[in-house]
Design a protein around this motif. Structure first.
Motif, mmCIF file in Angstrom:
data_model
loop_
_atom_site.group_PDB
_atom_site.id
_atom_site.type_symbol
_atom_site.label_atom_id
_atom_site.label_comp_id
_atom_site.label_asym_id
_atom_site.label_seq_id
_atom_site.Cartn_x
_atom_site.Cartn_y
_atom_site.Cartn_z
ATOM 1 N N GLN A 238 0.091 -1.362 0.340
ATOM 2 C CA GLN A 238 -0.335 0.379 0.124
ATOM 3 C C GLN A 238 1.111 1.499 0.029
ATOM 4 O O GLN A 238 0.874 2.131 -0.962
ATOM 5 N N ASP A 239 2.395 1.039 0.697
ATOM 6 C CA ASP A 239 2.984 2.237 0.625
ATOM 7 C C ASP A 239 4.091 2.162 -0.099
ATOM 8 O O ASP A 239 4.747 3.453 0.025
ATOM 9 N N LEU A 240 4.095 0.645 -1.198
ATOM 10 C CA LEU A 240 4.764 1.231 -1.842
ATOM 11 C C LEU A 240 5.166 2.484 -3.230
ATOM 12 O O LEU A 240 4.242 2.898 -3.515
ATOM 13 N N PRO A 241 6.352 2.582 -3.907
ATOM 14 C CA PRO A 241 6.129 4.053 -4.963
ATOM 15 C C PRO A 241 5.576 2.616 -6.142
ATOM 16 O O PRO A 241 5.935 1.262 -6.148
ATOM 17 N N TRP A 242 4.531 3.453 -6.817
ATOM 18 C CA TRP A 242 4.203 2.161 -7.910
ATOM 19 C C TRP A 242 5.340 1.696 -9.405
ATOM 20 O O TRP A 242 4.991 0.330 -8.942
ATOM 21 N N LYS A 243 6.668 1.957 -9.309
ATOM 22 C CA LYS A 243 7.375 0.637 -9.787
ATOM 23 C C LYS A 243 7.631 -0.413 -9.331
ATOM 24 O O LYS A 243 7.982 -1.044 -9.285
ATOM 25 N N TRP A 244 7.478 -0.142 -8.114
ATOM 26 C CA TRP A 244 8.257 -1.519 -7.285
ATOM 27 C C TRP A 244 6.657 -2.264 -7.107
ATOM 28 O O TRP A 244 6.202 -3.327 -6.873
ATOM 29 N N VAL A 245 5.595 -1.579 -7.191
ATOM 30 C CA VAL A 245 3.902 -1.878 -7.265
ATOM 31 C C VAL A 245 4.349 -3.002 -8.412
ATOM 32 O O VAL A 245 3.194 -4.362 -8.670
ATOM 33 N N PHE A 246 4.189 -2.453 -9.707
ATOM 34 C CA PHE A 246 4.019 -3.381 -10.641
ATOM 35 C C PHE A 246 5.555 -4.161 -10.925
ATOM 36 O O PHE A 246 5.459 -5.100 -11.485
ATOM 37 N N PHE A 247 6.528 -4.064 -9.755
ATOM 38 C CA PHE A 247 7.399 -4.993 -9.920
ATOM 39 C C PHE A 247 7.238 -6.471 -9.607
ATOM 40 O O PHE A 247 7.453 -7.588 -9.554
ATOM 41 N N TRP A 248 6.639 -6.266 -8.197
ATOM 42 C CA TRP A 248 6.152 -7.332 -7.025
ATOM 43 C C TRP A 248 5.205 -8.380 -7.734
ATOM 44 O O TRP A 248 5.041 -9.510 -7.733
ATOM 45 N N ALA A 249 4.018 -7.171 -8.029
ATOM 46 C CA ALA A 249 2.924 -7.964 -9.138
ATOM 47 C C ALA A 249 3.455 -9.020 -10.400
ATOM 48 O O ALA A 249 2.918 -9.971 -10.193
#
Length: 322
Positions: A62-73
Motif C-alpha cells: 500500500q505504501d510502495l512506489p508505483w514502480k515497485w508495485v508493478f515489479f512485485w505484481a
C-alpha cells in the motif's frame, strides 16, 4: 520480424479426440487408477494459504512506489495469481470437496478467485466443461483462437503481441465463439469479487487493487508460466493435439503440465497425475512432450509453422443444445 506465418487455416480432422479411447484402454488394464479419482484433502489448505499470502501482500504494497508495485505484481503476486487460476481449473473438476459437494467447490473457487481481482471462476467452469467434452470442437471449444486471431497474429512481432494480450482474448473469445446466458452463479461470483475489491480499496487504497489485477494480467500474458497455454494443445507435431510437460514448474502450477494425463482422467486431482503416468508409463513415455515452457514460447514466436492457427479442429454433431 515481419515474415508471414506458414499456416493459413486450422488443422481439420475427422476423427474423435484420443483421450476417450485411451482412458477406456488404460482403465481396462490398470483399474487401480480409479482409486486416484476423488477429492484432494490438501488442496483447500494450499489454496487458502495462497489467498492469505496475497491479502498480506496487499497490506504490504500500500505504501510502495508505483514502480515497485508493478515489479512485485509481475515477479511475485502475478505468479501466485496465475497459480490460483490453475487451482480454479482443478476445482472446476470438483476435486476440492468431491462431486457430492459440487456447490461447495463452486464457492471455494470464488475464494480462490479473490486475489485475481476480477470475477473468473464461475465463467471458467461453464466453458471448461466444453473444452473437455468437445476438445477442438468448432464453435464449442473456446480455448481455440478465432479465425481473426489466426489470420492477423502470423508474424513474430504480432505473435509477441498476441501472447501479451492472451488474457484479453481468453476473456472475450467465449462471447464471440460460443456465447451463453449469464448464470446466477456468475452474478454471485461478480458480487463477491467486487465486494472483496471494495473492502481492500477501503482498507489500503488503490495500489493493492492494481497489484492484484496487474499481476493477473501480466502473468497470464507474456510470462514463462504462461507457456503452458501454448504447450497444452498447440500442434507442434502434426496430428498431436495434447502435450505434457514434466518439468519443475509443475510444482507451482498444480501439475497442469501433466496435460495428457489430465485430459485422460479429468476427475483425478493434479497432485495425483504423476501417479497416473507412473502406473501407465507405456501410454505416455513415448508420446511427444515439452521439456521447457520458455522454449515453447520461443518456438511459438519464431517458428512459421506455429501460431494461433496451429490447432486441431473438428466438428461435433452434438452441437449447442445444452
Amino acid at each position: 520480424m515481419g515474415k508471414t506465418g506458414g499456416r493459413v487455416d486450422f488443422e481439420w480432422v475427422y476423427n474423435d479426440q484420443p483421450h476417450t479411447s485411451r482412458r477406456k484402454e488404460i482403465l481396462a488394464k490398470y483399474p487401480e487408477i480409479k482409486a486416484l479419482m476423488g477429492p484432494d484433502p490438501q488442496l483447500k489448505w494450499v489454496v487458502t494459504a495462497m489467498v492469505l499470502t496475497q491479502l498480506l501482500a496487499c497490506y504490504m504494497v500500500q505504501d510502495l512506489p508505483w514502480k515497485w508495485v508493478f515489479f512485485w505484481a509481475y515477479g511475485f503476486g502475478g505468479c501466485i495469481n496465475h497459480s490460483l487460476t490453475l487451482a480454479i481449473h482443478d476445482i472446476s473438476h470438483n476435486v476440492a470437496f468431491g462431486n457430492k459437494l459440487a456447490r461447495l467447490n463452486r464457492w471455494f473457487a470464488m475464494w480462490a478467485n479473490l486475489p485475481i481481482g476480477l470475477p473468473y471462476s464461475a465463467s471458467f467452469k461453464k466453458y471448461h466443461i466444453d473444452h473437455h467434452r468437445y476438445l477442438g470442437g468448432d464453435g464449442l471449444d473456446v480455448d481455440i483462437p478465432t479465425d481473426v486471431e489466426g489470420w492477423f497474429f502470423c508474424t513474430p512481432l504480432r505473435k509477441v503481441a498476441w501472447l501479451f494480450l492472451q488474457p484479453l482474448f481468453y476473456a472475450l473469445r467465449p462471447l464471440v465463439v460460443n456465447p451463453k446466458p449469464i448464470s446466477r452463479l456468475e452474478v454471485v461470483n461478480a458480487a463477491v469479487q467486487f465486494a472483496a475489491d471494495s473492502i481492500i480499496f477501503y482498507l489500503w487504497g488503490l495500489k493493492p487493487i492494481v497489484y492484484l489485477i496487474a499481476g493477473s494480467i501480466l502473468c497470464m500474458g507474456l510470462h514463462p508460466i504462461s507457456g503452458h497455454f501454448i504447450a497444452e494443445h498447440y500442434m507442434f507435431l502434426k496430428g498431436h493435439e495434447t502435450y505434457s510437460y514434466y518439468g519443475s514448474l509443475n510444482m507451482i502450477t498444480f501439475n497442469v503440465g501433466y496435460h495428457m494425463e489430465h485430459h485422460d482422467f479429468p476427475s483425478i486431482p493434479g497432485s495425483r497425475l504423476p501417479q497416473v503416468k507412473k502406473i501407465a508409463a507405456e501410454y505416455y513415455d513415448f508420446l511427444p512432450q515439452h521439456t521447457s515452457w520458455n522454449q515453447v514460447l520461443w518456438d511459438f514466436v519464431f517458428d512459421d509453422c506455429i501460431g494461433p492457427y496451429a490447432r486441431i479442429k473438428r466438428e461435433y454433431k452434438l452441437v449447442k443444445q445444452e
